[in-house]
Design a protein around this motif. Structure first.
Motif, PDB file in Angstrom:
ATOM      1  N   SER A 220      -4.753  14.550 -18.050  1.00  0.00           N
ATOM      2  CA  SER A 220      -4.750  13.097 -18.128  1.00  0.00           C
ATOM      3  C   SER A 220      -3.710  12.516 -17.185  1.00  0.00           C
ATOM      4  CB  SER A 220      -4.452  12.664 -19.571  1.00  0.00           C
ATOM      5  OG  SER A 220      -4.366  11.263 -19.658  1.00  0.00           O
ATOM      6  N   GLY A 221      -4.069  11.451 -16.511  1.00  0.00           N
ATOM      7  CA  GLY A 221      -3.150  10.771 -15.613  1.00  0.00           C
ATOM      8  C   GLY A 221      -3.262  11.178 -14.162  1.00  0.00           C
ATOM      9  N   THR A 222      -3.864  12.326 -13.884  1.00  0.00           N
ATOM     10  CA  THR A 222      -4.054  12.751 -12.491  1.00  0.00           C
ATOM     11  C   THR A 222      -5.065  11.836 -11.801  1.00  0.00           C
ATOM     12  OG1 THR A 222      -3.582  15.064 -13.014  1.00  0.00           O
ATOM     13  CG2 THR A 222      -4.817  14.637 -11.001  1.00  0.00           C
ATOM     14  N   LEU A 223      -4.737  11.433 -10.585  1.00  0.00           N
ATOM     15  CA  LEU A 223      -5.664  10.618  -9.794  1.00  0.00           C
ATOM     16  C   LEU A 223      -6.162  11.340  -8.548  1.00  0.00           C
ATOM     17  CD1 LEU A 223      -4.103   7.026  -9.963  1.00  0.00           C
ATOM     18  CD2 LEU A 223      -5.980   7.989 -11.319  1.00  0.00           C
ATOM     19  N   VAL A 224      -5.428  12.344  -8.099  1.00  0.00           N
ATOM     20  CA  VAL A 224      -5.818  13.086  -6.895  1.00  0.00           C
ATOM     21  C   VAL A 224      -5.856  14.566  -7.221  1.00  0.00           C
ATOM     22  CG1 VAL A 224      -5.369  13.523  -4.449  1.00  0.00           C
ATOM     23  CG2 VAL A 224      -4.655  11.345  -5.482  1.00  0.00           C
ATOM     24  N   GLY A 225      -7.039  15.140  -7.205  1.00  0.00           N
ATOM     25  CA  GLY A 225      -7.194  16.562  -7.445  1.00  0.00           C
ATOM     26  C   GLY A 225      -7.169  17.341  -6.143  1.00  0.00           C
ATOM     27  N   PRO A 226      -7.647  18.572  -6.162  1.00  0.00           N
ATOM     28  CA  PRO A 226      -7.559  19.437  -4.981  1.00  0.00           C
ATOM     29  C   PRO A 226      -8.707  19.218  -4.001  1.00  0.00           C
ATOM     30  CG  PRO A 226      -8.541  20.640  -6.786  1.00  0.00           C
ATOM     31  CD  PRO A 226      -8.185  19.289  -7.338  1.00  0.00           C
ATOM     32  N   LEU A 227      -8.489  19.660  -2.775  1.00  0.00           N
ATOM     33  CA  LEU A 227      -9.594  19.829  -1.832  1.00  0.00           C
ATOM     34  C   LEU A 227     -10.422  21.024  -2.269  1.00  0.00           C
ATOM     35  CD1 LEU A 227      -7.612  19.229   1.475  1.00  0.00           C
ATOM     36  CD2 LEU A 227      -9.339  17.710   0.492  1.00  0.00           C
ATOM     37  N   ILE A 228     -11.651  21.078  -1.805  1.00  0.00           N
ATOM     38  CA  ILE A 228     -12.569  22.101  -2.298  1.00  0.00           C
ATOM     39  C   ILE A 228     -12.127  23.509  -1.898  1.00  0.00           C
ATOM     40  CG2 ILE A 228     -14.118  21.911  -0.308  1.00  0.00           C
ATOM     41  CD1 ILE A 228     -15.197  22.514  -3.975  1.00  0.00           C
ATOM     42  N   ASP A 229     -11.516  23.664  -0.706  1.00  0.00           N
ATOM     43  CA  ASP A 229     -11.100  25.003  -0.278  1.00  0.00           C
ATOM     44  C   ASP A 229     -10.132  24.912   0.901  1.00  0.00           C
ATOM     45  OD1 ASP A 229     -12.761  24.355   1.888  1.00  0.00           O
ATOM     46  OD2 ASP A 229     -14.430  25.577   1.153  1.00  0.00           O
ATOM     47  N   LYS A 230      -9.693  26.067   1.368  1.00  0.00           N
ATOM     48  CA  LYS A 230      -8.729  26.143   2.463  1.00  0.00           C
ATOM     49  C   LYS A 230      -9.303  25.561   3.754  1.00  0.00           C
ATOM     50  CE  LYS A 230      -5.704  29.417   4.907  1.00  0.00           C
ATOM     51  NZ  LYS A 230      -6.075  28.994   6.275  1.00  0.00           N
ATOM     52  N   ALA A 231     -10.590  25.765   3.982  1.00  0.00           N
ATOM     53  CA  ALA A 231     -11.201  25.233   5.207  1.00  0.00           C
ATOM     54  C   ALA A 231     -11.068  23.721   5.282  1.00  0.00           C
ATOM     55  CB  ALA A 231     -12.668  25.648   5.281  1.00  0.00           C
ATOM     56  N   SER A 232     -11.197  23.060   4.143  1.00  0.00           N
ATOM     57  CA  SER A 232     -11.047  21.604   4.116  1.00  0.00           C
ATOM     58  C   SER A 232      -9.605  21.203   4.399  1.00  0.00           C
ATOM     59  CB  SER A 232     -11.492  21.055   2.755  1.00  0.00           C
ATOM     60  OG  SER A 232     -12.880  21.238   2.578  1.00  0.00           O
TER      61      SER A 232
ATOM     62  N   LEU B 156       0.805  -1.218   0.000  1.00  0.00           N
ATOM     63  CA  LEU B 156       0.000   0.000   0.000  1.00  0.00           C
ATOM     64  C   LEU B 156       0.842   1.274   0.000  1.00  0.00           C
ATOM     65  CD1 LEU B 156      -2.823   1.266   0.159  1.00  0.00           C
ATOM     66  CD2 LEU B 156      -2.708   1.038   2.657  1.00  0.00           C
ATOM     67  N   LEU B 157       1.872   1.319   0.824  1.00  0.00           N
ATOM     68  CA  LEU B 157       2.643   2.560   0.951  1.00  0.00           C
ATOM     69  C   LEU B 157       3.330   2.977  -0.344  1.00  0.00           C
ATOM     70  CD1 LEU B 157       4.123   2.209   4.557  1.00  0.00           C
ATOM     71  CD2 LEU B 157       2.218   3.642   3.783  1.00  0.00           C
ATOM     72  N   PRO B 158       3.979   2.074  -1.081  1.00  0.00           N
ATOM     73  CA  PRO B 158       4.565   2.505  -2.364  1.00  0.00           C
ATOM     74  C   PRO B 158       3.518   3.023  -3.340  1.00  0.00           C
ATOM     75  CG  PRO B 158       5.479   0.385  -1.686  1.00  0.00           C
ATOM     76  CD  PRO B 158       4.323   0.663  -0.774  1.00  0.00           C
ATOM     77  N   THR B 159       2.353   2.411  -3.325  1.00  0.00           N
ATOM     78  CA  THR B 159       1.278   2.873  -4.209  1.00  0.00           C
ATOM     79  C   THR B 159       0.836   4.278  -3.829  1.00  0.00           C
ATOM     80  OG1 THR B 159       0.514   0.597  -4.483  1.00  0.00           O
ATOM     81  CG2 THR B 159      -1.025   2.340  -5.090  1.00  0.00           C
ATOM     82  N   TYR B 160       0.634   4.502  -2.537  1.00  0.00           N
ATOM     83  CA  TYR B 160       0.239   5.827  -2.063  1.00  0.00           C
ATOM     84  C   TYR B 160       1.270   6.879  -2.458  1.00  0.00           C
ATOM     85  CZ  TYR B 160      -3.986   6.129   0.840  1.00  0.00           C
ATOM     86  OH  TYR B 160      -5.281   6.227   1.269  1.00  0.00           O
ATOM     87  N   ARG B 161       2.537   6.544  -2.291  1.00  0.00           N
ATOM     88  CA  ARG B 161       3.595   7.526  -2.528  1.00  0.00           C
ATOM     89  C   ARG B 161       3.821   7.829  -4.003  1.00  0.00           C
ATOM     90  NH1 ARG B 161       7.015   4.424   2.136  1.00  0.00           N
ATOM     91  NH2 ARG B 161       6.167   5.598   3.918  1.00  0.00           N
ATOM     92  N   SER B 162       3.218   7.005  -4.866  1.00  0.00           N
ATOM     93  CA  SER B 162       3.383   7.231  -6.309  1.00  0.00           C
ATOM     94  C   SER B 162       2.137   7.825  -6.955  1.00  0.00           C
ATOM     95  CB  SER B 162       3.738   5.908  -6.999  1.00  0.00           C
ATOM     96  OG  SER B 162       2.659   4.979  -6.895  1.00  0.00           O
ATOM     97  N   LEU B 163       1.128   8.173  -6.167  1.00  0.00           N
ATOM     98  CA  LEU B 163      -0.121   8.684  -6.726  1.00  0.00           C
ATOM     99  C   LEU B 163       0.093  10.021  -7.428  1.00  0.00           C
ATOM    100  CD1 LEU B 163      -2.579   7.865  -3.795  1.00  0.00           C
ATOM    101  CD2 LEU B 163      -2.631   6.868  -6.096  1.00  0.00           C
ATOM    102  N   PRO B 164      -0.361  10.166  -8.672  1.00  0.00           N
ATOM    103  CA  PRO B 164      -0.223  11.446  -9.379  1.00  0.00           C
ATOM    104  C   PRO B 164      -1.206  12.477  -8.812  1.00  0.00           C
ATOM    105  CG  PRO B 164      -0.582   9.607 -10.904  1.00  0.00           C
ATOM    106  CD  PRO B 164      -0.929   9.115  -9.536  1.00  0.00           C
ATOM    107  N   ILE B 165      -0.673  13.552  -8.265  1.00  0.00           N
ATOM    108  CA  ILE B 165      -1.475  14.632  -7.683  1.00  0.00           C
ATOM    109  C   ILE B 165      -1.352  15.841  -8.588  1.00  0.00           C
ATOM    110  CG2 ILE B 165      -1.770  16.127  -5.663  1.00  0.00           C
ATOM    111  CD1 ILE B 165      -0.250  13.930  -4.068  1.00  0.00           C
ATOM    112  N   GLY B 166      -2.495  16.466  -8.918  1.00  0.00           N
ATOM    113  CA  GLY B 166      -2.371  17.648  -9.763  1.00  0.00           C
ATOM    114  C   GLY B 166      -3.688  18.116 -10.324  1.00  0.00           C
ATOM    115  N   ASN B 167      -3.589  18.892 -11.395  1.00  0.00           N
ATOM    116  CA  ASN B 167      -4.752  19.450 -12.066  1.00  0.00           C
ATOM    117  C   ASN B 167      -5.682  18.317 -12.497  1.00  0.00           C
ATOM    118  OD1 ASN B 167      -6.571  20.613 -13.908  1.00  0.00           O
ATOM    119  ND2 ASN B 167      -5.057  22.119 -14.590  1.00  0.00           N
ATOM    120  N   PRO B 168      -6.910  18.298 -12.017  1.00  0.00           N
ATOM    121  CA  PRO B 168      -7.811  17.186 -12.327  1.00  0.00           C
ATOM    122  C   PRO B 168      -8.208  17.109 -13.798  1.00  0.00           C
ATOM    123  CG  PRO B 168      -9.002  18.932 -11.211  1.00  0.00           C
ATOM    124  CD  PRO B 168      -7.548  19.299 -11.146  1.00  0.00           C
TER     125      PRO B 168
END
Length: 510
Positions: free
Chosen positions: A333-345, A318-330
């Motif tokens: 293409s290829g992004t899997l984790v987009g942004p939180l809705i706002d600063k409060a979140s 699990l940990l290697p998978t988590y650490r390789s998750l593509p985070i970015g502009n939703p």
């Protein structure tokens, strides 16, 4: 947003029939979580105009309830067609406004299409029952009739699908709909609603004046508009999606006037991983369920309850998978984790992390803000896993972010107890190929959630099943199965076709 993305967004709005110029105002500022840029400034409907709007719906109900249910189904079929035609555009709007990756934005609109197909079939299956009477020459039957005005109040995270879940069923059941979308995602709601407006226009053109004015209405506004719907005795059913805190306000208010409600509130969903689990499958399910929509689903996986024997083996995958998750502009293409809705979140996630560590938790990965230089007003974060020594108060609290707590167990009964020992009761799952473990989890002494899955995660529900949960989740159901009954009133009819008048229970009177 870049000029190119802004142009694409504006084009999608136009194709969906949204005229921002006509909606312009200063009451609601809509921002994209992608980069914090302003998408629109909209006018809110003054709460003082709500009685007029509800009166239009009341008059529409008098006509729509008399339209045969299969014809009402035809309207919803046309809505499904309009949603299919604009699926890509509505999905794009959802991604820009909520921050979902493209696949999830499209998937949400597909849910709306699917519920229209379900409701179309339902329009010919609004069945009652016939029962045997104890009195000769008598028959007892039940009928379901249209209920009245239905208000749908949605949260930001599913601005298209949840409205469709409610509206499609309400319409085939003979009820007008008033839709109040979240002020954080009104444009996605508008795009979905505009498809319904086009369907109503087509329906009216085909069949004449069968679809009355006021059958479906949308109101943009803040809490005062929602309160007007919740408080009005003209609203027969309030369907509200949001936090348990919101439900504690809405539920008693509706109950005080003897109205009906469907509350879809918080979730603190768990996965039990046993020694008999397929760990590769479990990892795939964990990742999608815990980090999809950046952890902002009511069905997000928030607690991972793992048997001590397989804990390290699971973490090794699990940990290697988590650490390789593509985070970015939703939108990319290829992004899997987009942004939180706002600063409060983002701040809420950081506060929960700090409390978990104070409670003795060990941060295994994640939790840091990302892409701050590229998106200074966007709140991206690495999904976090915290190994907890016990199920503390912060673990029992729902944090709407990609924050996963890991707990360890020895016996299955202990895992089930951990699963159940939270205030919420929405969704749950077990990963095991042991039939006895599976049946124990699904049985009367097993998971106390409204949804309990086997070898799939807690999220990704299909529309065919009733959706909802127990305890602080609200106790209600929407979408599939027999959830339609909540949108109707039931009457029990006793018919005497004899020439006598016998009384029930053998009573002799006079």
């Amino acid at each position: 947003m870049t000029d190119t993305l802004s142009t694409q967004f504006q084009a999608a709005l136009t194709r969906c029939g949204i005229d921002l110029q006509a909606l312009q105002g200063t009451d609601i500022t809509v921002r994209s979580p992608i980069d914090g840029s302003q998408l629109a400034q909209l006018a809110a409907l003054p709460a003082a105009q709500m009685p007029e709007l509800m009166e239009r719906a009341t008059q529409a109900f008098k006509q729509w309830r008399l339209v045969p249910a299969p014809l009402r189904g035809e309207l919803v079929r046309l809505w499904g067609e309009e949603l299919r035609r604009t699926k890509a555009d509505i999905g794009h709007i959802v991604s820009c406004e909520v921050g979902k990756i493209v696949q999830e934005g499209l998937g949400e609109v597909q849910e709306a299409v699917d519920i229209c197909e379900f409701a179309l079939g339902l329009s010919r299956q609004l069945y009652g029952k016939t029962m045997v009477s104890e009195r000769p020459g008598h028959r007892i039957m039940e009928q379901y009739h249209p209920l009245g005005l239905v208000a749908v109040i949605t949260a930001f995270n599913f601005p298209s699908a949840v409205f469709a879940w409610n509206a499609a069923i309400a319409l085939v059941c003979g009820n007008p709909v008033i839709f109040k979308p979240s002020e954080k995602a009104p444009l996605s709601g508008l795009a979905t609603f505009k498809a319904l407006e086009r369907a109503i226009a087509r329906f009216t053109a085909q069949l004449g004046k069968q679809a009355p004015a006021g059958l479906a209405q949308i109101v943009l506004g803040r809490s005062d508009v929602a309160e007007a719907l919740v408080d009005s005795p003209q609203i027969a059913l309030v369907s509200a999606t949001g936090s348990s805190r919101m439900g504690r306000t809405v539920g008693p208010k509706v109950a005080a006037r003897f109205g009906k409600r469907i509350l879809e509130l918080g979730g603190n969903n768990a996965m039990v991983v046993t020694p008999a689990a397929d760990l590769d499958m479990a990892v795939r399910a964990i990742v999608f369920s815990a980090v999809g929509t950046a952890g902002q689903r009511c069905t997000t996986l928030r607690r991972l309850i793992v048997h001590r024997e397989v804990k390290q083996a699971l973490l090794d995958k699990l940990l290697p998978t988590y650490r390789s998750l593509p985070i970015g502009n939703p939108l990319q293409s290829g992004t899997l984790v987009g942004p939180l809705i706002d600063k409060a979140s983002f701040d809420a996630m950081q506060n929960s992390l700090a409390q978990a560590l104070q409670d003795g938790g060990q941060l295994l990965t994640g939790g840091q803000r990302q892409l701050q230089q590229e998106f200074p007003k966007g709140f991206y974060v690495t999904p976090a896993i915290v190994d907890m020594p016990a199920q503390t108060a912060i673990v029992r609290h729902e944090t709407f972010a990609p924050l996963l707590y890991m707990l360890t167990y020895e016996e299955l009964e202990q895992a089930i107890a951990l699963n159940n020992d939270v205030p919420q009761g929405l969704s749950s799952c077990i990963f095991s190929n042991d039939l006895r473990e599976v049946e124990a989890f699904l049985g009367a002494a097993g998971s106390d959630c409204g949804m309990a899955n086997v070898n799939i995660g807690p999220s990704g529900a299909e529309i065919g099943g009733a959706f909802g949960g127990e305890k602080e989740t609200g106790g209600d159901r929407e979408s599939g199965s027999d959830a339609w009954k909540q949108y109707m009133r039931r009457t029990t009819n006793t018919i005497n076709f004899s020439r006598e008048l016998p009384l029930a229970q053998g009573i002799q009177f006079g």
